[in-house]
Design a protein around this motif. Structure first.
Motif, PDB file in Angstrom:
ATOM      1  N   ARG A 274      -6.017  11.959   9.478  1.00 46.88           N
ATOM      2  CA  ARG A 274      -6.152  13.411   9.303  1.00 46.88           C
ATOM      3  C   ARG A 274      -5.022  14.131  10.040  1.00 46.88           C
ATOM      4  O   ARG A 274      -4.751  13.857  11.198  1.00 46.88           O
ATOM      5  N   PHE A 275      -4.375  15.060   9.352  1.00 47.34           N
ATOM      6  CA  PHE A 275      -3.291  15.837   9.956  1.00 47.34           C
ATOM      7  C   PHE A 275      -3.864  16.767  11.016  1.00 47.34           C
ATOM      8  O   PHE A 275      -4.808  17.522  10.763  1.00 47.34           O
ATOM      9  N   VAL A 276      -3.279  16.747  12.235  1.00 46.75           N
ATOM     10  CA  VAL A 276      -3.798  17.582  13.320  1.00 46.75           C
ATOM     11  C   VAL A 276      -2.753  18.540  13.896  1.00 46.75           C
ATOM     12  O   VAL A 276      -3.108  19.407  14.695  1.00 46.75           O
TER      13      VAL A 276
ATOM     14  N   GLY B 228       8.100  16.673  13.118  1.00 44.63           N
ATOM     15  CA  GLY B 228       7.195  15.566  12.829  1.00 44.63           C
ATOM     16  C   GLY B 228       5.777  16.055  12.607  1.00 44.63           C
ATOM     17  O   GLY B 228       5.442  17.220  12.839  1.00 44.63           O
ATOM     18  N   LYS B 229       4.916  15.140  12.157  1.00 48.62           N
ATOM     19  CA  LYS B 229       3.504  15.429  11.952  1.00 48.62           C
ATOM     20  C   LYS B 229       2.667  14.422  12.737  1.00 48.62           C
ATOM     21  O   LYS B 229       2.983  13.226  12.750  1.00 48.62           O
ATOM     22  N   LEU B 230       1.609  14.903  13.343  1.00 47.26           N
ATOM     23  CA  LEU B 230       0.684  14.046  14.073  1.00 47.26           C
ATOM     24  C   LEU B 230      -0.583  13.855  13.246  1.00 47.26           C
ATOM     25  O   LEU B 230      -1.186  14.832  12.784  1.00 47.26           O
ATOM     26  N   TYR B 231      -0.980  12.579  13.058  1.00 47.05           N
ATOM     27  CA  TYR B 231      -2.204  12.245  12.332  1.00 47.05           C
ATOM     28  C   TYR B 231      -3.134  11.467  13.260  1.00 47.05           C
ATOM     29  O   TYR B 231      -2.684  10.607  14.022  1.00 47.05           O
ATOM     30  N   GLU B 232      -4.424  11.748  13.176  1.00 43.04           N
ATOM     31  CA  GLU B 232      -5.446  10.971  13.869  1.00 43.04           C
ATOM     32  C   GLU B 232      -6.487  10.534  12.850  1.00 43.04           C
ATOM     33  O   GLU B 232      -7.067  11.375  12.149  1.00 43.04           O
TER      34      GLU B 232
ATOM     35  N   VAL C 125       0.838  -1.203   0.000  1.00 39.53           N
ATOM     36  CA  VAL C 125       0.000   0.000   0.000  1.00 39.53           C
ATOM     37  C   VAL C 125       0.872   1.251   0.000  1.00 39.53           C
ATOM     38  O   VAL C 125       2.077   1.182   0.259  1.00 39.53           O
ATOM     39  N   SER C 126       0.246   2.401  -0.280  1.00 43.54           N
ATOM     40  CA  SER C 126       0.978   3.658  -0.358  1.00 43.54           C
ATOM     41  C   SER C 126       1.307   4.195   1.037  1.00 43.54           C
ATOM     42  O   SER C 126       0.747   3.742   2.046  1.00 43.54           O
ATOM     43  N   LYS C 127       2.169   5.191   1.068  1.00 46.36           N
ATOM     44  CA  LYS C 127       2.508   5.857   2.324  1.00 46.36           C
ATOM     45  C   LYS C 127       1.263   6.451   2.974  1.00 46.36           C
ATOM     46  O   LYS C 127       1.051   6.323   4.187  1.00 46.36           O
ATOM     47  N   GLN C 128       0.410   7.089   2.172  1.00 48.96           N
ATOM     48  CA  GLN C 128      -0.800   7.689   2.724  1.00 48.96           C
ATOM     49  C   GLN C 128      -1.718   6.624   3.306  1.00 48.96           C
ATOM     50  O   GLN C 128      -2.335   6.825   4.364  1.00 48.96           O
ATOM     51  N   GLN C 129      -1.809   5.487   2.650  1.00 49.52           N
ATOM     52  CA  GLN C 129      -2.647   4.399   3.172  1.00 49.52           C
ATOM     53  C   GLN C 129      -2.091   3.850   4.480  1.00 49.52           C
ATOM     54  O   GLN C 129      -2.855   3.429   5.355  1.00 49.52           O
ATOM     55  N   LEU C 130      -0.775   3.839   4.638  1.00 53.80           N
ATOM     56  CA  LEU C 130      -0.178   3.424   5.907  1.00 53.80           C
ATOM     57  C   LEU C 130      -0.616   4.361   7.024  1.00 53.80           C
ATOM     58  O   LEU C 130      -0.985   3.914   8.115  1.00 53.80           O
ATOM     59  N   ILE C 131      -0.577   5.656   6.748  1.00 49.22           N
ATOM     60  CA  ILE C 131      -0.992   6.646   7.751  1.00 49.22           C
ATOM     61  C   ILE C 131      -2.455   6.447   8.128  1.00 49.22           C
ATOM     62  O   ILE C 131      -2.834   6.529   9.309  1.00 49.22           O
ATOM     63  N   GLU C 132      -3.277   6.150   7.143  1.00 55.22           N
ATOM     64  CA  GLU C 132      -4.719   6.004   7.377  1.00 55.22           C
ATOM     65  C   GLU C 132      -5.083   4.671   8.022  1.00 55.22           C
ATOM     66  O   GLU C 132      -6.213   4.501   8.489  1.00 55.22           O
ATOM     67  N   SER C 133      -4.135   3.739   8.078  1.00 52.33           N
ATOM     68  CA  SER C 133      -4.455   2.389   8.554  1.00 52.33           C
ATOM     69  C   SER C 133      -4.471   2.259  10.071  1.00 52.33           C
ATOM     70  O   SER C 133      -4.877   1.222  10.604  1.00 52.33           O
ATOM     71  N   VAL C 134      -4.020   3.308  10.790  1.00 54.97           N
ATOM     72  CA  VAL C 134      -3.943   3.243  12.254  1.00 54.97           C
ATOM     73  C   VAL C 134      -4.666   4.457  12.848  1.00 54.97           C
ATOM     74  O   VAL C 134      -4.743   5.518  12.221  1.00 54.97           O
TER      75      VAL C 134
ATOM     76  N   GLN D  16      -3.830   6.505  15.300  1.00 50.99           N
ATOM     77  CA  GLN D  16      -2.930   7.646  15.486  1.00 50.99           C
ATOM     78  C   GLN D  16      -1.545   7.298  14.962  1.00 50.99           C
ATOM     79  O   GLN D  16      -1.044   6.196  15.174  1.00 50.99           O
ATOM     80  N   CYS D  17      -0.959   8.242  14.261  1.00 54.86           N
ATOM     81  CA  CYS D  17       0.362   8.000  13.667  1.00 54.86           C
ATOM     82  C   CYS D  17       1.200   9.267  13.765  1.00 54.86           C
ATOM     83  O   CYS D  17       0.704  10.377  13.513  1.00 54.86           O
ATOM     84  N   ILE D  18       2.457   9.092  14.156  1.00 55.81           N
ATOM     85  CA  ILE D  18       3.416  10.198  14.150  1.00 55.81           C
ATOM     86  C   ILE D  18       4.390   9.965  13.002  1.00 55.81           C
ATOM     87  O   ILE D  18       5.119   8.966  12.982  1.00 55.81           O
ATOM     88  N   GLU D  19       4.364  10.859  12.032  1.00 58.72           N
ATOM     89  CA  GLU D  19       5.317  10.778  10.931  1.00 58.72           C
ATOM     90  C   GLU D  19       6.557  11.581  11.307  1.00 58.72           C
ATOM     91  O   GLU D  19       6.482  12.779  11.574  1.00 58.72           O
ATOM     92  N   ILE D  20       7.702  10.906  11.319  1.00 53.36           N
ATOM     93  CA  ILE D  20       8.959  11.581  11.644  1.00 53.36           C
ATOM     94  C   ILE D  20       9.525  12.174  10.356  1.00 53.36           C
ATOM     95  O   ILE D  20      10.009  11.445   9.486  1.00 53.36           O
ATOM     96  N   LEU D  21       9.448  13.483  10.224  1.00 57.72           N
ATOM     97  CA  LEU D  21      10.033  14.133   9.054  1.00 57.72           C
ATOM     98  C   LEU D  21      11.553  14.167   9.165  1.00 57.72           C
ATOM     99  O   LEU D  21      12.257  13.995   8.173  1.00 57.72           O
ATOM    100  N   SER D  22      12.051  14.393  10.375  1.00 59.37           N
ATOM    101  CA  SER D  22      13.499  14.344  10.593  1.00 59.37           C
ATOM    102  C   SER D  22      13.793  14.146  12.071  1.00 59.37           C
ATOM    103  O   SER D  22      13.098  14.694  12.928  1.00 59.37           O
TER     104      SER D  22
END
Length: 462
Positions: free
Chosen positions: A402-404, A395-399, A358-367, A369-375
């Protein structure tokens, strides 16, 4: 003239052979190396008109030699080396390497001998840089200056551009001779978000094997976007079982640490190690987890770990390192072959990782809450424990996909082998070249652009 045919190499070769004859059977063998480095360097300051204006330019050339001596005494063997001063007599320098070898004794092993298999033809350097380093450097400096002049919303303070060609030659008393050329581009930029004054400067750098791989105009865009993104951030909440998404830099760092435990040297020293048949994950594999498959390939053109020969001078080979989370390969050189009674193999090269589904976006949407580490501020991986930790630089926080909000700070830590019990990889491919330096080994990576880790991660935050 090739390095192997240079008059001084002939002198060094003759001096090593003479020392071996004079010192007798205790002088078991030798290896000589020569490194020729060429570098074009530009230091630049931000300029409102031209973007980046050079204030210092340098052309640097260096040629260095090393003699390595293998000595045997009382059924023991040692290695000594000496950086050769070409202006001084050679025999005393070689004798110093020999004396050092006598003081570092280990069980015997035989030096590698030439293989009947020829070296593969591998493109290890950027042909543009190899053909005309000065002209390509000047063109690249002009490109980054023009790009810097076109950006808005930031002020660029400074930048550095280095383009390098390194030709290395090795020869052994057993008859091995091999030459390889490597190239690299280093670019660093410092910038701040407008309006000034601003207390948060963004400093980013990129190291690449080739001009195309560096993609410096795209890199400047990334640095600008990071600077523009600085604003309202929050420290992540403390969690004992966090879900994070990391990029190719972290994936490559984790795999490089695993490679260290697949080296037979780790087994011989009775440290943490893995052998063929071992399972990577230490926790029960989750039903919906991916499984890791990694191949090493030394023949991919112009990548950081591409090479026709190993450090011993033997032809490299492509091979499977890990298959479906199971170790399939162990690195065994001539010395470890003698110590552990295992056959020598020469599998090495860039890490090629099988993609997920699956795509990166689908990985984020699969859980949830997700924290994407930009650096990461500085990712520290322990090669012995295969644990890691770092502060979140950005980093970015997703729930629920959705980016929050943006995140900064907090310490993230984990265990790679626990992480590999519940993870998913993206189906989008990317590549990474980390050029070797004094403090870092070369890393070549081809594989997923994102890794979702759902086990073995803790966050110390608010």
């Amino acid at each position: 003239m090739s390095l192997g045919n240079m008059p001084f190499i002939s002198d060094l070769r003759a001096a090593l052979a003479a020392s071996q004859a004079d010192l007798g059977s205790q002088f078991y063998g030798w290896k000589l190396t020569a490194d020729q480095k060429q570098s074009e360097q530009s230091l630049m300051l931000g300029d409102s008109v031209v973007g980046l204006k050079p204030y210092q330019k340098r052309s640097v050339e260096d040629l260095s030699y090393t003699a390595i001596v293998y000595a045997r005494q009382d059924n023991l063997q040692g290695v000594g080396s000496c950086d050769i001063d070409a202006t001084q007599p050679l025999a005393p320098q070689i004798r110093m390497a020999f004396d050092n070898a006598l003081m570092s004794q280990n069980p015997l092993w035989d030096m590698a001998t030439p293989s009947a298999e020829p070296y593969a033809k591998v493109q290890t350097s950027d042909p543009k840089l190899s053909d005309n380093l000065a002209a390509e450097h000047a063109a690249l400096a002009k490109t980054v200056a023009q790009k810097a002049a076109s950006v808005s919303g930031v002020v660029i303070n400074s930048a550095e551009l280095f383009t390098n060609i390194d030709t290395s030659y090795m020869e052994t008393s057993t008859g091995i001779q091999a030459t390889q050329t490597a190239s690299d581009v280093y670019f660093e930029i410092a910038l701040e978000k407008l309006p000034l004054p601003n207390t948060q400067e963004v400093l980013q750098y990129r190291k690449s094997v080739s001009i195309d791989d560096a993609n410096l105009t795209g890199f400047i865009d990334e640095a600008v976007q990071e600077a523009l993104g600085i604003g309202e951030t929050q420290v992540p909440k403390s969690q004992d079982n966090a879900c994070i998404l990391v990029d190719k830099h972290s994936i490559a760092a984790f795999l490089s640490a695993i490679e260290g435990q697949l080296n037979a040297n780790a087994e011989y020293r009775k440290g943490p190690h893995m052998v063929p048949g071992d399972q990577l994950n230490t926790l029960t594999l989750s039903a919906d987890s991916d499984q890791l498959t990694v191949t090493l390939d030394p023949f991919i053109p112009v990548m950081a770990q591409s090479a026709a020969f190993t450090s011993e001078g033997l032809p490299t080979a492509k091979g499977l390192m890990v298959e479906q989370n199971v170790v399939r390969h162990q690195f065994v050189d001539s010395r470890m072959s003698a110590y552990l009674n295992k056959p020598v193999n020469t599998v090495s090269g860039n890490m090629v990782v099988a993609l997920g589904s699956v795509s990166k976006q689908q990985l984020i949407e699969s859980v949830p809450q997700c924290i994407e580490i930009l650096s990461f501020a500085s990712l520290l991986v322990n090669d012995n424990t295969l644990t890691w930790s770092s502060e979140i630089k950005l980093g970015k926080l997703y729930e629920n996909g959705r980016f929050v909000g943006m995140l900064k700070g907090g310490v993230v830590s984990g265990s790679i082998r626990e992480n590999l019990s519940d993870f998913r990889l993206s189906n989008q491919s990317c590549h990474l070249n980390n050029v070797a330096s004094t403090f870092e080994s070369a890393i070549g990576y081809v594989g997923p652009n994102a890794l979702l880790i759902k086990a073995g991660v803790k966050i110390a935050g608010n």
